[in-house]
Scaffold this motif. Structure first.
Motif, PDB file in Angstrom:
ATOM      1  N   UNK A   1      23.686  40.976  28.408  1.00 38.94           N
ATOM      2  CA  UNK A   1      25.109  40.329  28.069  1.00 38.94           C
ATOM      3  C   UNK A   1      26.627  40.501  28.679  1.00 38.94           C
ATOM      4  N   UNK A   2      26.370  41.439  29.238  1.00 35.83           N
ATOM      5  CA  UNK A   2      27.750  41.842  30.341  1.00 35.83           C
ATOM      6  C   UNK A   2      27.074  41.042  31.792  1.00 35.83           C
ATOM      7  N   UNK A   3      25.667  40.763  31.918  1.00 34.14           N
ATOM      8  CA  UNK A   3      25.558  41.162  33.004  1.00 34.14           C
ATOM      9  C   UNK A   3      26.151  39.496  34.031  1.00 34.14           C
ATOM     10  N   UNK A   4      25.961  38.844  33.562  1.00 40.03           N
ATOM     11  CA  UNK A   4      26.393  37.543  33.639  1.00 40.03           C
ATOM     12  C   UNK A   4      28.687  37.623  34.364  1.00 40.03           C
ATOM     13  N   UNK A   5      29.103  37.975  33.749  1.00 41.44           N
ATOM     14  CA  UNK A   5      30.552  38.553  33.718  1.00 41.44           C
ATOM     15  C   UNK A   5      30.539  39.280  35.035  1.00 41.44           C
ATOM     16  N   UNK A   6      29.354  39.828  35.211  1.00 37.42           N
ATOM     17  CA  UNK A   6      29.246  41.553  36.111  1.00 37.42           C
ATOM     18  C   UNK A   6      29.196  40.554  37.297  1.00 37.42           C
ATOM     19  N   UNK A   7      28.255  39.570  37.548  1.00 34.12           N
ATOM     20  CA  UNK A   7      27.581  38.739  38.729  1.00 34.12           C
ATOM     21  C   UNK A   7      29.573  37.819  38.933  1.00 34.12           C
ATOM     22  N   UNK A   8      29.501  38.005  38.004  1.00 34.34           N
ATOM     23  CA  UNK A   8      30.769  36.683  38.520  1.00 34.34           C
ATOM     24  C   UNK A   8      31.912  37.412  39.180  1.00 34.34           C
ATOM     25  N   UNK A   9      32.074  38.351  38.042  1.00 37.78           N
ATOM     26  CA  UNK A   9      33.042  39.430  39.536  1.00 37.78           C
ATOM     27  C   UNK A   9      32.499  39.314  40.739  1.00 37.78           C
ATOM     28  N   UNK A  10      32.193  40.225  40.295  1.00 40.41           N
ATOM     29  CA  UNK A  10      31.064  40.648  41.944  1.00 40.41           C
ATOM     30  C   UNK A  10      31.425  39.661  43.028  1.00 40.41           C
ATOM     31  N   UNK A  11      30.833  38.388  42.537  1.00 44.15           N
ATOM     32  CA  UNK A  11      30.440  37.501  43.630  1.00 44.15           C
ATOM     33  C   UNK A  11      32.446  36.709  43.737  1.00 44.15           C
ATOM     34  N   UNK A  12      33.451  36.900  43.224  1.00 46.60           N
ATOM     35  CA  UNK A  12      34.643  36.441  43.572  1.00 46.60           C
ATOM     36  C   UNK A  12      34.999  37.785  44.576  1.00 46.60           C
ATOM     37  N   UNK A  13      34.591  38.616  43.874  1.00 46.62           N
ATOM     38  CA  UNK A  13      36.201  39.944  44.685  1.00 46.62           C
ATOM     39  C   UNK A  13      34.888  40.050  45.892  1.00 46.62           C
ATOM     40  N   UNK A  14      33.862  40.043  46.535  1.00 51.39           N
ATOM     41  CA  UNK A  14      33.254  39.199  47.539  1.00 51.39           C
ATOM     42  C   UNK A  14      33.193  38.901  48.239  1.00 51.39           C
ATOM     43  N   UNK A  15      34.410  37.770  47.856  1.00 54.25           N
ATOM     44  CA  UNK A  15      34.063  36.538  48.746  1.00 54.25           C
ATOM     45  C   UNK A  15      33.315  35.606  49.093  1.00 54.25           C
ATOM     46  N   UNK A  16      32.232  35.712  48.615  1.00 49.12           N
ATOM     47  CA  UNK A  16      31.073  34.921  48.186  1.00 49.12           C
ATOM     48  C   UNK A  16      30.472  33.790  47.725  1.00 49.12           C
ATOM     49  N   UNK A  17      31.555  33.426  47.385  1.00 50.48           N
ATOM     50  CA  UNK A  17      31.852  31.501  46.522  1.00 50.48           C
ATOM     51  C   UNK A  17      32.965  31.101  47.818  1.00 50.48           C
ATOM     52  N   UNK A  18      32.436  29.538  48.010  1.00 54.83           N
ATOM     53  CA  UNK A  18      33.014  28.596  48.212  1.00 54.83           C
ATOM     54  C   UNK A  18      34.156  28.099  47.751  1.00 54.83           C
ATOM     55  N   UNK A  19      33.401  27.780  46.218  1.00 57.20           N
ATOM     56  CA  UNK A  19      34.318  27.341  45.602  1.00 57.20           C
ATOM     57  C   UNK A  19      34.758  28.224  44.109  1.00 57.20           C
ATOM     58  N   UNK A  20      35.635  29.429  43.670  1.00 59.49           N
ATOM     59  CA  UNK A  20      35.319  30.490  43.259  1.00 59.49           C
ATOM     60  C   UNK A  20      35.904  29.872  41.722  1.00 59.49           C
ATOM     61  N   UNK A  21      37.069  29.276  41.542  1.00 60.46           N
ATOM     62  CA  UNK A  21      37.686  28.378  40.389  1.00 60.46           C
ATOM     63  C   UNK A  21      36.269  27.905  39.838  1.00 60.46           C
ATOM     64  N   UNK A  22      35.260  26.814  41.055  1.00 62.06           N
ATOM     65  CA  UNK A  22      35.001  26.317  39.666  1.00 62.06           C
ATOM     66  C   UNK A  22      33.764  26.816  39.243  1.00 62.06           C
ATOM     67  N   UNK A  23      32.899  27.804  40.370  1.00 61.50           N
ATOM     68  CA  UNK A  23      31.596  28.634  39.827  1.00 61.50           C
ATOM     69  C   UNK A  23      32.731  29.495  38.348  1.00 61.50           C
ATOM     70  N   UNK A  24      33.703  29.924  38.651  1.00 62.37           N
ATOM     71  CA  UNK A  24      33.825  31.017  37.149  1.00 62.37           C
ATOM     72  C   UNK A  24      34.180  30.080  35.871  1.00 62.37           C
ATOM     73  N   UNK A  25      34.815  28.545  35.874  1.00 58.63           N
ATOM     74  CA  UNK A  25      34.916  27.878  35.515  1.00 58.63           C
ATOM     75  C   UNK A  25      33.633  27.120  34.511  1.00 58.63           C
ATOM     76  N   UNK A  26      32.274  26.995  35.612  1.00 60.60           N
ATOM     77  CA  UNK A  26      31.449  26.698  34.716  1.00 60.60           C
ATOM     78  C   UNK A  26      30.771  27.235  34.301  1.00 60.60           C
TER      79      UNK A  26
END
Length: 207
Positions: free
Chosen positions: A21-46
């Motif tokens: 159940x923590x994996x989705x949260x871990x994935x969001x944190x990892x992708x955000x911290x490694x700068x792999x997201x074009x729109x991190x705010x939209x990705x995290x919110x969604x």
């Protein structure tokens, strides 16, 4: 063949469920911290919003699945699943408060009152708080079984509000496929609970 885990197996299952159940949260944190997201705010919110609904549906599915499968031990997983509903809802709300309003409560409140989809989402989040706070065995004993059950029936209001929040949020993009899917799932799960409750009442009545 029915599966009835012993206490040790159930403990391991709980640990596995907790980590999964923590994996989705871990994935969001990892992708955000490694700068792999074009729109991190939209990705995290969604992402936090979607996973709130996923866990809400999974939590609501525990009772129907237990009744159909006769796996009574499933009920012991429901509390953790319900707390993950609150966990992801809290992350969803924190994203809104932090990145949209930078913890300016006055501005946040204006937004809540101004935009209906935020209003219903905010109400649903507020209603989740007493359910999370009273999830422990100690609170069940303090409130008493009946009052605790009545309080936790707030989920019957929270679920439709969450779907309405999602529907209105998608309305601007004219993308209703996901809200409709979630709405149908929640409707079926709630209807199954009502069916079993009223069939039990009718069965108890003298002929």
């Amino acid at each position: 063949m029915p599966f009835n885990p012993n206490p040790k197996q159930l403990g391991k299952l709980k640990v596995l469920l907790f980590l999964l159940a923590l994996l989705p949260f871990g994935r969001m944190v990892w992708l955000t911290l490694t700068g792999q997201l074009v729109e991190p705010l939209e990705f995290i919110t969604r992402g936090t919003g979607d996973w709130t609904l996923y866990f809400l549906c999974i939590t609501l599915a525990v009772t129907p699945l237990r009744r159909l499968s006769k796996w009574n031990w499933l009920i012991k997983l429901r509390r953790m699943l319900g707390l993950y509903v609150f966990f992801y809802a809290f992350l969803h709300f924190t994203t809104f408060l932090w990145f949209d309003h930078f913890f300016d409560l006055a501005e946040m409140w204006k937004d809540v009152l101004k935009r209906p989809f935020i209003t219903v989402g905010f109400i649903a989040f507020l209603l989740l708080i007493p359910l999370a706070v009273t999830s422990s065995n100690a609170m069940v004993r303090r409130l008493g079984g009946k009052r605790w059950q009545w309080l936790h029936r707030l989920v019957y209001l929270i679920a439709p509000l969450a779907i309405l929040h999602f529907w209105w949020m998608k309305a601007g993009k004219h993308n209703f496929a996901q809200p409709i899917l979630f709405g149908v799932i929640v409707a079926l799960l709630l209807a199954s609970r009502l069916y079993w409750r009223y069939s039990k009442v009718l069965a108890a009545k003298p002929a």
